[in-house]
Design an enzyme around this catalytic site. Structure first.
Site, PDB file in Angstrom:
ATOM      1  CG  ASP A   3       9.293   1.780 -15.225  1.00  0.00           C
ATOM      2  OD1 ASP A   3       8.326   2.558 -15.326  1.00  0.00           O
ATOM      3  OD2 ASP A   3       9.870   1.556 -14.147  1.00  0.00           O
ATOM      4  CD  GLN A  59       1.063   2.360  -9.895  1.00  0.00           C
ATOM      5  OE1 GLN A  59      -0.128   2.148 -10.035  1.00  0.00           O
ATOM      6  NE2 GLN A  59       1.710   3.307 -10.577  1.00  0.00           N
ATOM      7  CE1 TYR A 109      -4.446   0.665  -0.033  1.00  0.00           C
ATOM      8  CE2 TYR A 109      -3.756   2.514   1.334  1.00  0.00           C
ATOM      9  CZ  TYR A 109      -4.705   1.891   0.539  1.00  0.00           C
ATOM     10  OH  TYR A 109      -5.932   2.505   0.308  1.00  0.00           O
ATOM     11  N   GLY A 137       0.705   6.140  -8.904  1.00  0.00           N
ATOM     12  CA  GLY A 137      -0.577   5.730  -8.356  1.00  0.00           C
ATOM     13  C   GLY A 137      -1.439   6.918  -7.970  1.00  0.00           C
ATOM     14  CD  GLU A 146       8.052  30.623 -20.518  1.00  0.00           C
ATOM     15  OE1 GLU A 146       7.698  30.796 -21.705  1.00  0.00           O
ATOM     16  OE2 GLU A 146       8.993  31.251 -19.985  1.00  0.00           O
ATOM     17  CG  HIS A 153       8.672  -2.255 -12.229  1.00  0.00           C
ATOM     18  ND1 HIS A 153       9.056  -1.867 -13.488  1.00  0.00           N
ATOM     19  CD2 HIS A 153       9.747  -2.014 -11.426  1.00  0.00           C
ATOM     20  CE1 HIS A 153      10.287  -1.397 -13.454  1.00  0.00           C
ATOM     21  NE2 HIS A 153      10.732  -1.483 -12.222  1.00  0.00           N
ATOM     22  CG  ASP A 177      11.334  -3.072  -8.403  1.00  0.00           C
ATOM     23  OD1 ASP A 177      10.285  -3.645  -8.757  1.00  0.00           O
ATOM     24  OD2 ASP A 177      11.795  -2.083  -8.993  1.00  0.00           O
TER      25      ASP A 177
END
Length: 348
Positions: free
Chosen positions: A208, A41, A38, A153, A248, A124, A100
């Protein structure tokens, strides 16, 4: 499934029109989805699934901050919120959304609960692609699938609440049940994807890791800092340097080229800006492409994954990481940024 042409290449794309939520609910009507973790994601995916009418439980280590966050989000201890092993045992689909490093640590505790016919879901490709390094080798009698939202997430949840969707890739590593495709697409729709495009675990993690270290975070911070430093070294005030470098870009230009494309931006700016952008685009491309080529080779070779695993394994990693992030936070550019954000009209 539609075949879309992107830059002359045909790709498989699945939209919410051809695979509506009602169909996804039908596909998963007898499934129990356990969201494990938790952190990044987990909240967005689990809450979106719950709000979309799926049977969802959360598995998390009891007593930590994320357990308390899950309780605050309405997950009920002993009903929809469980310790990790118990959640995996109860579920037919396990969304393995730990970091991971945590996936490697927790894997020995849960693999015996991955019984025949279940599905193991990732967002992933790291754990599976580098399985000889991570030790994450799934049983052969389960589905192994992936849905990777192209954003955080937090963004996934925010866009869901706004009635929009965040695009996601999907992949199938193992189809033991012959239901993996329907399962993965239904889950992709359920978590709030705008559309889904096909990939595989290896390409997902290669892109990724390259993106995170490149234009999404590493390269963009390096470019912003370099321009900010040059402006400051040449007598520009912190406010002017930050506004010209960051404000900007993020507040004016990014929303426009997100909506219409960089080609549109080039066609709809002053002739002075057009000329300079066209002239300097080439030197920046030529200077940075070798860095990206080196980065991709390091990712593809597994060296980048090994560095990540080794770093996360050090006893002082958390302390070292905290110090590095503190230095970034306290840098002049981002201290100026904090002041500038407070001065935005919506904050006054």
């Amino acid at each position: 499934m539609a075949i879309m042409k992107f830059g002359g290449v045909d790709e498989k794309v699945i939209t919410r029109e051809e695979f509506p939520l009602k169909k996804a609910q039908e596909v998963l009507k007898n499934e129990t989805i356990a969201v494990i973790g938790y952190g990044i994601q987990g909240p967005g995916q689990s809450l979106n699934l719950r709000d979309n009418g799926f049977r969802v439980i959360v598995g998390q280590r009891k007593g930590g901050k994320t357990w308390d966050k899950a309780v605050a989000d309405g997950w009920m201890t002993g009903e929809t919120l469980f310790e990790i092993e118990e959640a995996v045992k109860r579920a037919t689909i396990i969304q393995y959304l730990l970091s991971d490093a945590a996936q490697i640590e927790v894997w020995p505790r849960i693999k015996s609960y991955l019984t025949a016919g279940k599905a193991l879901y990732f967002s992933h490709g790291f754990g599976i692609t580098y399985r000889e390094k991570t030790g994450i080798v799934p049983p052969t009698d389960i589905d192994v699938i992936l849905v990777a939202p192209k954003g955080s997430g937090t963004s996934l949840r925010r866009m869901f609440l706004e009635g929009r969707g965040l695009n996601s890739s999907y992949a199938i590593f193992q189809d033991a049940t012959r239901k993996a495709l329907e399962r993965v697409i239904a889950l992709g729709i359920g978590v709030g994807s705008g559309y889904l495009f096909e990939t595989d675990f290896k390409h997902e993690v290669y892109s990724d890791l390259t993106g995170e270290r490149g234009t999404l975070m590493g390269a963009i911070q390096g470019l912003l800092l370099a321009q900010y430093e040059v402006l400051r070294e040449n007598g520009h005030t912190p406010s002017e340097a930050f506004n010209e470098t960051v404000e900007e870009l993020t507040q004016s230009l990014m929303p426009l080229f997100a909506e219409n494309g960089m080609d549109w931006m080039y066609a709809n700016c002053s002739t002075t800006a057009q000329r300079g952008a066209l002239d300097w685009m080439g030197p920046f491309h030529d200077a940075t492409k070798p860095v990206f080529e080196k980065l991709y080779k390091e990712v593809a070779s597994g060296n980048e994954a090994q560095r990540s695993i080794d770093a996360n394994s050090k006893l002082d990693y958390r302390e070292s990481l905290t110090n590095e992030l503190k230095a970034l936070h306290e840098s002049e550019m981002w201290q100026v940024g904090a002041v500038v954000r407070k001065l935005r009209p919506e904050n006054n």
